[in-house]
Design a protein around this motif. Sequence first.
Motif, PDB file in Angstrom:
ATOM      1  N   ASN A 130       0.857  -1.177   0.000  1.00 19.75           N
ATOM      2  CA  ASN A 130       0.000   0.000   0.000  1.00 19.75           C
ATOM      3  C   ASN A 130       0.897   1.233   0.000  1.00 19.75           C
ATOM      4  N   THR A 131       0.826   2.003  -1.061  1.00 15.76           N
ATOM      5  CA  THR A 131       1.649   3.207  -1.098  1.00 15.76           C
ATOM      6  C   THR A 131       0.749   4.424  -1.127  1.00 15.76           C
ATOM      7  N   ILE A 132       1.322   5.545  -0.773  1.00 17.94           N
ATOM      8  CA  ILE A 132       0.608   6.794  -0.815  1.00 17.94           C
ATOM      9  C   ILE A 132       1.496   7.777  -1.579  1.00 17.94           C
ATOM     10  N   ALA A 133       0.881   8.539  -2.481  1.00 15.29           N
ATOM     11  CA  ALA A 133       1.667   9.486  -3.289  1.00 15.29           C
ATOM     12  C   ALA A 133       1.509  10.868  -2.691  1.00 15.29           C
ATOM     13  N   VAL A 134       2.615  11.455  -2.275  1.00 15.37           N
ATOM     14  CA  VAL A 134       2.559  12.780  -1.644  1.00 15.37           C
ATOM     15  C   VAL A 134       3.249  13.816  -2.524  1.00 15.37           C
ATOM     16  N   LYS A 135       2.760  15.032  -2.482  1.00 14.74           N
ATOM     17  CA  LYS A 135       3.420  16.134  -3.174  1.00 14.74           C
ATOM     18  C   LYS A 135       4.787  16.334  -2.544  1.00 14.74           C
ATOM     19  N   ALA A 136       5.776  16.583  -3.376  1.00 14.57           N
ATOM     20  CA  ALA A 136       7.142  16.612  -2.854  1.00 14.57           C
ATOM     21  C   ALA A 136       7.970  17.686  -3.505  1.00 14.57           C
ATOM     22  N   ASP A 137       9.058  18.038  -2.843  1.00 13.91           N
ATOM     23  CA  ASP A 137      10.050  18.913  -3.442  1.00 13.91           C
ATOM     24  C   ASP A 137      10.776  18.156  -4.538  1.00 13.91           C
ATOM     25  N   SER A 138      11.211  18.878  -5.564  1.00  6.53           N
ATOM     26  CA  SER A 138      11.898  18.149  -6.627  1.00  6.53           C
ATOM     27  C   SER A 138      13.400  18.036  -6.378  1.00  6.53           C
ATOM     28  N   GLY A 139      13.932  18.735  -5.376  1.00 12.46           N
ATOM     29  CA  GLY A 139      15.335  18.542  -4.982  1.00 12.46           C
ATOM     30  C   GLY A 139      16.305  18.794  -6.117  1.00 12.46           C
ATOM     31  N   PRO A 140      17.468  18.085  -6.101  1.00 16.39           N
ATOM     32  CA  PRO A 140      18.497  18.365  -7.106  1.00 16.39           C
ATOM     33  C   PRO A 140      18.115  17.938  -8.521  1.00 16.39           C
ATOM     34  N   ILE A 141      17.038  17.165  -8.680  1.00 14.67           N
ATOM     35  CA  ILE A 141      16.597  16.773 -10.014  1.00 14.67           C
ATOM     36  C   ILE A 141      15.960  17.978 -10.698  1.00 14.67           C
ATOM     37  N   GLY A 142      15.232  18.767  -9.937  1.00 15.71           N
ATOM     38  CA  GLY A 142      14.622  19.990 -10.469  1.00 15.71           C
ATOM     39  C   GLY A 142      13.276  19.744 -11.105  1.00 15.71           C
ATOM     40  N   ASP A 175       9.070  21.282 -12.002  1.00 15.72           N
ATOM     41  CA  ASP A 175       7.981  22.068 -11.424  1.00 15.72           C
ATOM     42  C   ASP A 175       7.043  21.281 -10.535  1.00 15.72           C
ATOM     43  N   LEU A 176       6.929  20.007 -10.758  1.00 19.31           N
ATOM     44  CA  LEU A 176       5.905  19.217 -10.097  1.00 19.31           C
ATOM     45  C   LEU A 176       6.528  17.875  -9.769  1.00 19.31           C
ATOM     46  N   SER A 177       6.258  17.405  -8.572  1.00 17.04           N
ATOM     47  CA  SER A 177       6.838  16.124  -8.194  1.00 17.04           C
ATOM     48  C   SER A 177       5.996  15.455  -7.125  1.00 17.04           C
ATOM     49  N   GLN A 178       5.889  14.142  -7.206  1.00 20.72           N
ATOM     50  CA  GLN A 178       5.217  13.364  -6.175  1.00 20.72           C
ATOM     51  C   GLN A 178       6.091  12.183  -5.781  1.00 20.72           C
ATOM     52  N   GLU A 179       6.046  11.860  -4.508  1.00 20.51           N
ATOM     53  CA  GLU A 179       6.788  10.701  -4.006  1.00 20.51           C
ATOM     54  C   GLU A 179       5.807   9.612  -3.603  1.00 20.51           C
ATOM     55  N   PHE A 180       6.164   8.368  -3.852  1.00 22.79           N
ATOM     56  CA  PHE A 180       5.374   7.228  -3.381  1.00 22.79           C
ATOM     57  C   PHE A 180       6.013   6.708  -2.092  1.00 22.79           C
ATOM     58  N   HIS A 181       5.204   6.620  -1.056  1.00 23.35           N
ATOM     59  CA  HIS A 181       5.695   6.169   0.239  1.00 23.35           C
ATOM     60  C   HIS A 181       4.989   4.907   0.707  1.00 23.35           C
ATOM     61  N   VAL A 182       5.761   4.044   1.339  1.00 26.29           N
ATOM     62  CA  VAL A 182       5.197   2.931   2.104  1.00 26.29           C
ATOM     63  C   VAL A 182       5.166   3.399   3.549  1.00 26.29           C
ATOM     64  N   ILE A 183       4.002   3.321   4.172  1.00 28.40           N
ATOM     65  CA  ILE A 183       3.879   3.817   5.547  1.00 28.40           C
ATOM     66  C   ILE A 183       4.375   2.772   6.536  1.00 28.40           C
ATOM     67  N   THR A 184       5.422   3.113   7.275  1.00 26.25           N
ATOM     68  CA  THR A 184       5.880   2.264   8.386  1.00 26.25           C
ATOM     69  C   THR A 184       6.525   3.172   9.421  1.00 26.25           C
ATOM     70  N   ASP A 185       6.515   2.716  10.662  1.00 23.20           N
ATOM     71  CA  ASP A 185       7.084   3.535  11.740  1.00 23.20           C
ATOM     72  C   ASP A 185       8.565   3.807  11.547  1.00 23.20           C
ATOM     73  N   THR A 186       9.238   2.930  10.805  1.00 19.86           N
ATOM     74  CA  THR A 186      10.679   3.106  10.637  1.00 19.86           C
ATOM     75  C   THR A 186      11.014   4.000   9.437  1.00 19.86           C
ATOM     76  N   GLY A 187       9.989   4.565   8.803  1.00 18.03           N
ATOM     77  CA  GLY A 187      10.231   5.428   7.644  1.00 18.03           C
ATOM     78  C   GLY A 187      11.062   6.647   7.995  1.00 18.03           C
ATOM     79  N   ALA A 245       1.001  15.212   1.403  1.00 18.42           N
ATOM     80  CA  ALA A 245       2.196  16.019   1.179  1.00 18.42           C
ATOM     81  C   ALA A 245       3.348  15.553   2.043  1.00 18.42           C
ATOM     82  N   ALA A 246       4.553  15.664   1.477  1.00 15.65           N
ATOM     83  CA  ALA A 246       5.760  15.432   2.261  1.00 15.65           C
ATOM     84  C   ALA A 246       5.938  16.616   3.211  1.00 15.65           C
ATOM     85  N   GLU A 247       6.738  16.415   4.242  1.00 17.00           N
ATOM     86  CA  GLU A 247       6.901  17.422   5.295  1.00 17.00           C
ATOM     87  C   GLU A 247       7.227  18.804   4.720  1.00 17.00           C
TER      88      GLU A 247
END
Lengths: 429, 429
Positions: free
Chosen positions: A191-203, A205-217, A247-249
């Motif tokens: 089960n993943t969740i797609a959050v809006k994210a910063d694009s970082g060094p890749i650069g 305009d728009l970016s989303q990250e897929f996350h697996v939710i776990t306490d150790t994330g 959204a990412a932090e």
Amino acid sequence: MRLSNYFLPILKENPSEASIASHRLMLRAGMIRQLTSGIYNWLPLGLKVLNNISAIVRDNMDKAGCLEVLMPCIQPVELWQESGRFDGYGKEMLRMKDRHDREMLFGPTNEEVITDIFRNNITSYKELPKTLYQIQWKFRDEIRPRFGVMRGREFYMKDAYSFDLDEESAVSSYNRMFRAYFNTFKQMGLNTIAVKADSGPIGGDLSQEFHVITDTGESAIFYDKKFDELSASGHLDFETMQSLYAAAEEKHDPTNCPVPADRLMAKRGIEVGQVFYLGTKYSEPLKAYVNNNKGERVLAVMGCYGIGVSRLIGAIIEANHDDRGIIWPESIAPFKVSLINLKMGDVLCETIAESFYQSLQNAEISVLYDNSTESAGSKFATHDLIGSVWQVVIGPKSAANNMVELKHRLRGEKLELTPESALNKIIGK
Amino acid sequence: MRLSNYFLPILKENPSEASIASHRLMLRAGMIRQLTSGIYNWLPLGLKVLNNISAIVRDNMDKAGCLEVLMPCIQPVELWQESGRFDGYGKEMLRMKDRHDREMLFGPTNEEVITDIFRNNITSYKELPKTLYQIQWKFRDEIRPRFGVMRGREFYMKDAYSFDLDEESAVSSYNRMFRAYFNTFKQMGLNTIAVKADSGPIGGDLSQEFHVITDTGESAIFYDKKFDELSASGHLDFETMQSLYAAAEEKHDPTNCPVPADRLMAKRGIEVGQVFYLGTKYSEPLKAYVNNNKGERVLAVMGCYGIGVSRLIGAIIEANHDDRGIIWPESIAPFKVSLINLKMGDVLCETIAESFYQSLQNAEISVLYDNSTESAGSKFATHDLIGSVWQVVIGPKSAANNMVELKHRLRGEKLELTPESALNKIIGK
């Protein structure tokens, strides 16, 4: 595979260097061994999992119309100077000089090289859209490699790059890839969740990250509770996922959040994939033009899309284990069946075990046949640890009645069945 | 695959940088593109061939009882200092320092790392013999990279390592691998000859190289004419190959050769594989001991075995091409069938072509469907160049009679057949 012919160096003790479950279990199950900080050898069991995950990724990329290529590990610096990223990339980039004193680097990502391939070989709008991908080893010289393959230095990654004639078409490539990612992770039982994210060094305009939710994330993520509700009921589809807040932090503003406090979830996630809309960030400095249908030269509009293939193994184990070991999702399991003969040397047990082994092979079901002389307890511990979907246990008592014990690693249920019925249950008949 | 969706950048002119046929044809057929000296991007057609060759290698290794692992590209120098090879390896080794100033290298070969894995995980004679292998990218900083993938710097190689309890068992591992090599190359449609060779920087007491004989080969080899006679008649087996005289130049002493001058062949060959008996050359400095059945600690006796996977593509093309292009052996061909529609837009041609395309896909036969609007001449040139085993040509004239033209790339024969008969011929019915 017979265990006597295999190479499965199980560790009975918890290795002290591993602070999270996935790292600990991958070492204990003999999947990996560290060669040096953040760099791992893949032993047979680990490599099987890596290949199973790669196959699912590849299959979904191919279905989405992407074409597989392979770019080298070692790249010349000139392309990075052309894109303007060379000086800024910092110490994460592993740099070196060849024998002729030319500066080279071990690719941490491949936007420059793929754009170079594009500009040298594609000239017309008729050849667009094109999405090229590879699954290849990359190197990022992390300052503090940790958590085993979750934050290694040499890591296996699928990176895809889309090239389109205009923004509209590029956005549709982005969405097509997003959908492919959604399917890819689902097929791995995640089960993943797609959050809006910063694009970082890749650069871009728009970016989303897929996350697996776990306490150790490693990442903090915020999202609308509806995600969990839909996800649990199996009703989460692509359109809904894109419409809900997540959204990412670094993208989450608590003072200005559209989700009411009682519906806002704050969790930790492991990032397993990221999609970027790049626009002309790379095509412009690298002069990647195509001719449009009016004969004008226009810049290709790009996107890029990563999946951390080796890191996914860590994330999957974090989400699928118990005190005794790994519980592989069926699509990923290195062996679907552990065939455990409790009494080697006993003619009846061996006859039933050999015949079952043969039947599984005939049905093309991956099986590890434990033909060792270890104790029953040690065998159960080993196979609970390595997490095959099914365990078929053959002991003298049940064998005398032509029965075997079939155990499902996840559900824990144990059944006494004839070998034929056990086989049918495994096959799913 | 439809050509309109594929990425096949054909070059109509001969590239000036390529001096031998395989290099020229791989560039022209859009299989590879040079990124920088001796380092290549693999485009979709080239990658398919690389994967097909890898699959044959893997299959034969697995059948020979070897276990696949994967070692990283980047290695720490300490193991090489321990084996004593670090200072001697010279400029062919690509060296670098990481962000913490630790010395690292891009592995040119893996005896040290695999011996390290062995000594840390295998302790008892009961676990022997074991042969571990990997297919992984390696780097040798050649002073003059040339001939495309035949002498590149970053190259794909299968390397296997056997560990045995004593010399006798190690020699039997060596012979088992030799036999696996013989089968591997045969399955690729290659006639190879195994010559006695120097062991070079790998070291050890006994070594043989597998060569493909072609005029463009880099090495001079000498052998008993009987090889050619037996090979041509299909009677060359493993035992005979081992018994006949064959030597690389550095091992051949013309003043002391057991083969009479009239039976001695002097040819040129491309080395595609090499097998080494290593003895304790690595286990001794790296202290790779196991306990034997008397409880004594004895050094593991090793062998190592390489196949140049990327280089093989060059060798196969050198041995299988004509003026018009590549002629792939069936087991290697990226597409078994080129389906050529001569008149896109013509309803009848398209109906027949689409239906044929579907039938091939249903039969799981790899096909490239040329649905471009290029001229017939240009299409024939493209498909002769990329060397599919069969060409199925659909034009308005034959289509009117519900016929297609079936051409075999190697034999050149052309037949006019119904689509059904053509399909059956391709399937081999």
